[in-house]
Design a protein around this motif. Structure first.
Motif, PDB file in Angstrom:
ATOM      1  N   ALA A  30     -10.123  -2.693  12.843  1.00 23.05           N
ATOM      2  CA  ALA A  30     -10.612  -3.479  13.957  1.00 23.05           C
ATOM      3  C   ALA A  30     -11.040  -4.801  13.585  1.00 23.05           C
ATOM      4  N   ARG A  31     -11.702  -4.607  12.105  1.00 22.48           N
ATOM      5  CA  ARG A  31     -12.308  -5.949  11.479  1.00 22.48           C
ATOM      6  C   ARG A  31     -10.915  -6.972  11.127  1.00 22.48           C
ATOM      7  N   THR A  32      -9.849  -6.222  11.000  1.00 24.18           N
ATOM      8  CA  THR A  32      -8.984  -7.122  10.106  1.00 24.18           C
ATOM      9  C   THR A  32      -7.929  -7.502  11.518  1.00 24.18           C
ATOM     10  N   ARG A  33      -8.339  -7.238  12.461  1.00 30.59           N
ATOM     11  CA  ARG A  33      -7.544  -7.144  13.794  1.00 30.59           C
ATOM     12  C   ARG A  33      -6.242  -6.609  13.436  1.00 30.59           C
ATOM     13  N   PHE A  34      -6.186  -5.451  13.075  1.00 37.64           N
ATOM     14  CA  PHE A  34      -4.779  -4.632  12.805  1.00 37.64           C
ATOM     15  C   PHE A  34      -3.808  -5.048  12.042  1.00 37.64           C
ATOM     16  N   MET A  35      -4.350  -5.797  10.793  1.00 38.02           N
ATOM     17  CA  MET A  35      -3.355  -6.794  10.022  1.00 38.02           C
ATOM     18  C   MET A  35      -2.236  -5.686   9.618  1.00 38.02           C
ATOM     19  N   GLN A  36      -2.415  -4.351   9.590  1.00 40.97           N
ATOM     20  CA  GLN A  36      -1.279  -3.607   9.422  1.00 40.97           C
ATOM     21  C   GLN A  36       0.003  -3.540  10.253  1.00 40.97           C
ATOM     22  N   ILE A  37      -0.495  -3.997  11.481  1.00 37.53           N
ATOM     23  CA  ILE A  37       0.729  -4.074  12.623  1.00 37.53           C
ATOM     24  C   ILE A  37       1.153  -5.854  12.379  1.00 37.53           C
ATOM     25  N   ARG A  38       0.089  -6.574  12.682  1.00 34.60           N
ATOM     26  CA  ARG A  38       0.431  -8.100  12.630  1.00 34.60           C
ATOM     27  C   ARG A  38       1.128  -8.665  11.453  1.00 34.60           C
ATOM     28  N   GLY A  39       0.868  -7.952  10.262  1.00 35.55           N
ATOM     29  CA  GLY A  39       1.270  -8.353   8.964  1.00 35.55           C
ATOM     30  C   GLY A  39       2.433  -7.745   8.503  1.00 35.55           C
ATOM     31  N   PHE A  40       3.081  -6.663   9.267  1.00 31.63           N
ATOM     32  CA  PHE A  40       3.859  -5.882   8.705  1.00 31.63           C
ATOM     33  C   PHE A  40       5.172  -6.847   7.905  1.00 31.63           C
ATOM     34  N   PHE A  41       5.736  -7.721   8.681  1.00 33.62           N
ATOM     35  CA  PHE A  41       6.662  -8.322   7.989  1.00 33.62           C
ATOM     36  C   PHE A  41       6.635  -9.155   6.843  1.00 33.62           C
ATOM     37  N   GLU A  42       5.167  -9.509   6.789  1.00 34.36           N
ATOM     38  CA  GLU A  42       4.580 -10.416   5.553  1.00 34.36           C
ATOM     39  C   GLU A  42       4.333  -9.363   4.357  1.00 34.36           C
ATOM     40  N   MET A  43       4.061  -8.077   4.793  1.00 30.37           N
ATOM     41  CA  MET A  43       3.753  -6.984   3.729  1.00 30.37           C
ATOM     42  C   MET A  43       5.271  -6.638   3.145  1.00 30.37           C
ATOM     43  N   CYS A  44       6.215  -6.572   3.951  1.00 30.81           N
ATOM     44  CA  CYS A  44       7.667  -6.380   3.408  1.00 30.81           C
ATOM     45  C   CYS A  44       8.198  -7.630   2.526  1.00 30.81           C
ATOM     46  N   ARG A  45       7.744  -8.847   2.922  1.00 28.28           N
ATOM     47  CA  ARG A  45       8.492  -9.906   2.270  1.00 28.28           C
ATOM     48  C   ARG A  45       7.705  -9.835   0.988  1.00 28.28           C
ATOM     49  N   LEU A  46       6.393  -9.787   0.909  1.00 32.40           N
ATOM     50  CA  LEU A  46       5.545  -9.894  -0.400  1.00 32.40           C
ATOM     51  C   LEU A  46       5.893  -8.759  -1.207  1.00 32.40           C
ATOM     52  N   THR A  47       6.291  -7.647  -0.838  1.00 28.15           N
ATOM     53  CA  THR A  47       6.716  -6.595  -1.600  1.00 28.15           C
ATOM     54  C   THR A  47       7.552  -6.868  -2.977  1.00 28.15           C
ATOM     55  N   VAL A  48       8.569  -7.655  -2.529  1.00 33.58           N
ATOM     56  CA  VAL A  48       9.759  -7.955  -3.494  1.00 33.58           C
ATOM     57  C   VAL A  48       9.571  -9.274  -4.142  1.00 33.58           C
ATOM     58  N   SER A  49       8.563  -9.905  -3.953  1.00 29.35           N
ATOM     59  CA  SER A  49       8.199 -11.328  -4.438  1.00 29.35           C
ATOM     60  C   SER A  49       7.071 -11.239  -5.644  1.00 29.35           C
ATOM     61  N   GLY A  50       6.788 -12.449  -6.241  1.00 23.49           N
ATOM     62  CA  GLY A  50       5.628 -12.518  -6.984  1.00 23.49           C
ATOM     63  C   GLY A  50       6.055 -12.586  -8.429  1.00 23.49           C
ATOM     64  N   GLU A  51       5.384 -13.032  -9.495  1.00 23.54           N
ATOM     65  CA  GLU A  51       5.780 -13.248 -10.708  1.00 23.54           C
ATOM     66  C   GLU A  51       5.047 -12.268 -11.539  1.00 23.54           C
ATOM     67  N   LYS A  52       5.515 -11.982 -12.732  1.00 24.01           N
ATOM     68  CA  LYS A  52       4.830 -11.462 -13.732  1.00 24.01           C
ATOM     69  C   LYS A  52       4.542 -12.191 -15.027  1.00 24.01           C
TER      70      LYS A  52
END
Length: 501
Positions: A30-52
């Motif tokens: 509730a506090r995140t306004r169900f970010m697990q739904i709103r941000g689902f595609f962002e989750m998928c995108r970020l999973t394979v991005s990023g630097e080490k």
């Protein structure tokens, strides 16, 4: 000893912890306004991005490390145990816990990123102990969590994984699937114990090779093994469902009817369905337990919320894909028992004879459609699932040992931890499953109690980070993090990074 362990377990895993885990997940959703739904595609995108970097690992490596911890024996034997003692309806409540737990994972993993630091060797370290001290200002509480995690991840929980590896290989050998010449022989207790000891020693030696290589070797190993093992297991579950297609509608019906107490046979078990679904859901996806934040903190990202999104996706994948795969292959094949809550009463449902609740259910399911191969396949899957989880447990324990050492390099303490976890792998392999599970539950429960209370208190910086990330994304930017501008105190790493920019 067993009576004492089970008594402690019953206290830690009281109804209060079950309720708190569900309530925390609902509250954070509730506090995140169900970010697990709103941000689902962002989750998928970020999973394979990023630097080490030299200090940190990539987002995908951090995901693989956390998934190594999540995707353990809880995804196979844990799911089977939930069905055995909570009925098929327990699977629905595992789904609920996975959905709600995604937001909990976002909070704890974002906090780990915000308050991460560098150790004496220049590597990122973070987790509940770090954010408890920096955000709450309670050093004693942070030390309590660190000690609990070292005991749980280093000594209590590895035994469950090692025991499952040994049991699954013994089961496969009994049927001749793995051991060839042993086919048809009668296994006596001495033979079984000797085989388990040998398996425990072999697993311990392999573990030593990985953990003595440090976090980089752990991350590299997880990055390769975790996707492979998950994909193979999910494909097998799909195969079982296709071959049992006529049972699939009935399977869904029994899950939902049992979950809400409307099924004739399982109606009296609704409370147990909730209890076992939540308990095994937490054990499998680890949302709120405080384990995933350790891997999340090791990631090299430009904004803490990025790793929060990635770890929320990890809960989805673990629960909705891997745990569900186990449940579907067992229920579709009908290879499970459900035990009456009344002591001594006959089983409510019995689809198997002579097989104890646990990984044997999954082995029997695959054997039912692919005779001579199923038990061996599941044994191999369990080995990879459990081994990578033990590896992740070591990293968690080492991170908390580093915290207690004030991020200083103290090789002797690390050596003691490494030898300790290797010893517990051998101990867990040869002891009975009930004791191993009880010890593992105690470890999970201790960490969950301490961590969930903490994140309920210190959630605000994670919420600020989420709003800041979403604001920058709307502006078309690749979000960066400035804790001073956001009014977040004691985020020393990020503050220094901004000053150096």
């Amino acid at each position: 000893m067993e009576a004492t362990v089970h008594f402690i377990n019953s206290i830690i895993w009281s109804k209060a912890l079950i309720f708190m885990c569900l309530a925390a997940g609902l509250y954070f959703s509730a506090r995140t306004r169900f970010m697990q739904i709103r941000g689902f595609f962002e989750m998928c995108r970020l999973t394979v991005s990023g630097e080490k970097s030299d200090a940190g690992v990539s987002s995908f490596q951090a995901l693989a490390m956390s998934m190594a911890g999540r995707m353990g024996i809880g995804n196979i034997a844990g799911v089977a145990t939930a069905i055995a003692f909570g009925g098929p309806g327990a699977i629905f409540w595992m789904w609920v816990m996975g959905f709600l737990g995604a937001s909990t994972s976002y909070i704890e993993c974002t906090l780990a990123q915000i308050y991460k630091t560098k150790d004496a060797e220049g590597r990122y370290r973070g987790g509940p102990a770090y954010y408890i001290e920096k955000a709450m200002g309670l050093k004693w509480y942070a030390m309590a969590f660190a000690l609990a995690t070292i005991v749980a991840a280093g000594f209590l929980m590895p035994g469950v994984q090692a025991n499952a590896i040994a049991d699954s290989i013994v089961n496969a050998c009994r049927g001749g699937a793995l051991c060839g010449p042993l086919d048809g022989q009668v296994f006596g207790m001495e033979q079984v114990q000797a085989m388990k000891l040998g398996i425990g020693v072999a697993v311990a030696l392999l573990l030593g090779v990985v953990i003595f290589g440090g976090v980089k070797r752990i991350a590299s190993f997880a990055e390769i093994v975790v996707p492979f093992m998950a994909a193979g297991f999910i494909l097998m579950a799909i195969t079982i469902m296709v071959l049992n297609a006529e049972r699939v509608p009935e399977m869904f019906g029994i899950i939902f009817d049992s979950a809400f107490g409307t099924h004739a046979a399982f109606g009296a078990m609704m409370g147990l369905a909730v209890e076992w679904g939540v308990k095994r859901g937490i054990y499998a996806n680890e949302a709120g337990q405080g384990t995933a934040p350790h891997a999340a903190a090791a990631s090299e990202v430009s904004h803490p919320a990025k790793q929060g999104y990635v770890q929320a996706f990890a809960v989805y994948f673990d629960t909705m894909m891997v745990c569900t795969s186990t449940a579907f292959l067992i229920l579709a094949a009908g290879t499970y028992n459900v035990y009456s809550p009344e002591a001594g009463a006959a089983p409510i449902f019995q689809g198997l004879a002579g097989i104890a609740e646990g990984a044997g259910y999954a082995q029997a399911a695959v054997e039912s459609v692919i005779p001579g191969f199923g038990a061996a396949f599941v044994a191999v899957a369990i080995f990879f699932f459990a081994f990578t989880t033990i590896m992740a447990y070591y990293y968690m324990a080492e991170t908390n040992l580093t915290y207690l050492n004030n991020n200083a390099k103290r090789p002797l303490t690390v050596l003691v931890l490494r030898l300790g976890i290797i010893g517990m792998v051998i101990f867990g392999a040869v002891h009975n499953a009930q004791l191993a599970w009880a010890l593992g539950d105690i470890g999970v429960g201790l960490m969950a109690w301490l961590n969930i209370v903490a994140i309920l208190i210190v959630q605000k910086p994670a919420m600020i980070a989420l709003r800041d990330y979403e604001r920058q994304k709307k502006l078309g930017l690749d979000p960066t993090f400035d804790p001073v501008a956001l009014g977040i105190k004691n985020a020393d790493f990020w503050q220094k990074k901004q000053e150096a920019a």
